[in-house]
Design a protein around this motif. Structure first.
Motif, PDB file in Angstrom:
ATOM      1  N   ALA A   1       0.820  -1.218   0.000  1.00  0.00           N
ATOM      2  CA  ALA A   1       0.000   0.000   0.000  1.00  0.00           C
ATOM      3  C   ALA A   1       0.850   1.262   0.000  1.00  0.00           C
ATOM      4  CB  ALA A   1      -0.931  -0.005   1.204  1.00  0.00           C
ATOM      5  N   ALA A   2       2.018   1.212   0.608  1.00  0.00           N
ATOM      6  CA  ALA A   2       2.859   2.411   0.717  1.00  0.00           C
ATOM      7  C   ALA A   2       3.341   2.897  -0.643  1.00  0.00           C
ATOM      8  CB  ALA A   2       4.061   2.134   1.625  1.00  0.00           C
TER       9      ALA A   2
ATOM     10  N   ILE B   1       8.355   8.604  -9.452  1.00  0.00           N
ATOM     11  CA  ILE B   1       7.344   7.588  -9.150  1.00  0.00           C
ATOM     12  C   ILE B   1       7.652   6.214  -9.742  1.00  0.00           C
ATOM     13  CG2 ILE B   1       5.534   9.296  -8.879  1.00  0.00           C
ATOM     14  CD1 ILE B   1       4.408   8.450 -11.561  1.00  0.00           C
ATOM     15  N   LEU B   2       8.573   6.144 -10.677  1.00  0.00           N
ATOM     16  CA  LEU B   2       8.888   4.872 -11.321  1.00  0.00           C
ATOM     17  C   LEU B   2       9.410   3.802 -10.353  1.00  0.00           C
ATOM     18  CD1 LEU B   2       8.603   3.737 -14.139  1.00  0.00           C
ATOM     19  CD2 LEU B   2      10.966   4.378 -14.568  1.00  0.00           C
ATOM     20  N   PRO B   3      10.345   4.107  -9.443  1.00  0.00           N
ATOM     21  CA  PRO B   3      10.797   3.047  -8.526  1.00  0.00           C
ATOM     22  C   PRO B   3       9.676   2.467  -7.664  1.00  0.00           C
ATOM     23  CG  PRO B   3      12.302   4.892  -8.451  1.00  0.00           C
ATOM     24  CD  PRO B   3      11.135   5.321  -9.272  1.00  0.00           C
ATOM     25  N   ALA B   4       8.763   3.308  -7.227  1.00  0.00           N
ATOM     26  CA  ALA B   4       7.665   2.804  -6.398  1.00  0.00           C
ATOM     27  C   ALA B   4       6.779   1.851  -7.177  1.00  0.00           C
ATOM     28  CB  ALA B   4       6.841   3.974  -5.864  1.00  0.00           C
ATOM     29  N   LEU B   5       6.562   2.151  -8.441  1.00  0.00           N
ATOM     30  CA  LEU B   5       5.665   1.321  -9.239  1.00  0.00           C
ATOM     31  C   LEU B   5       6.349   0.081  -9.805  1.00  0.00           C
ATOM     32  CD1 LEU B   5       3.722   4.158 -11.071  1.00  0.00           C
ATOM     33  CD2 LEU B   5       3.120   2.952  -8.967  1.00  0.00           C
TER      34      LEU B   5
ATOM     35  N   MET C   1       6.233   4.073   6.834  1.00  0.00           N
ATOM     36  CA  MET C   1       5.329   2.938   7.000  1.00  0.00           C
ATOM     37  C   MET C   1       5.826   1.743   6.194  1.00  0.00           C
ATOM     38  SD  MET C   1       1.290   2.712   5.962  1.00  0.00           S
ATOM     39  CE  MET C   1       1.568   2.693   4.187  1.00  0.00           C
ATOM     40  N   GLY C   2       6.191   1.965   4.946  1.00  0.00           N
ATOM     41  CA  GLY C   2       6.658   0.865   4.105  1.00  0.00           C
ATOM     42  C   GLY C   2       7.983   0.292   4.577  1.00  0.00           C
TER      43      GLY C   2
END
Length: 122
Positions: free
Chosen positions: A15-16, A46-50, A101-102
């Motif tokens: 979710a994070a 945002i690419l690393p998160a996705l 959180m993550g």
């Protein structure tokens, strides 16, 4: 009991990542700071998160490790941006919270998995 705990931790980690990406997208569209991410810089952020999401959905441990490292990256960037630019502080503090959180969930997951592997080898 341990599988429920792992499921909760993995849910927090998974979710994070989208929440971090959504915070950056929100900052790009509704932020008022001069240094808000736009264009190629937004994609780089945002690419690393996705990228880690598909591996995490498949339950690959490496993907969770990479997500934790990406969370540290986001924590570093958002912390410095939050205190250097007051305009988008809310977005950056949200990213700090989501990345903490993550990362903490990934750290606890690693501890739980190591304890399980020690029990199984005994």
């Amino acid at each position: 009991m341990a599988t429920e705990r792992l499921r909760l931790l993995r849910g927090l980690i998974i979710a994070a990542q989208p929440l971090i990406a959504l915070s950056y997208v929100g900052m790009a569209f509704w932020g008022i700071g001069m240094a808000r991410p736009q264009g190629a810089w937004l994609i780089v952020l945002i690419l690393p998160a996705l990228l880690s999401l598909p591996g995490m959905w498949l339950g690959r441990y490496r993907a969770f490790v990479w997500a934790a490292l990406f969370d540290l990256f986001y924590l570093m960037i958002a912390t410095t941006d939050a205190w250097s630019s007051p305009h988008d502080r809310g977005f950056n503090l949200a990213i700090v919270v989501f990345s903490l959180m993550g990362f903490i969930a990934a750290w606890i997951q690693g501890i739980v998995l190591r304890r399980q592997s020690k029990r199984q080898t005994r």
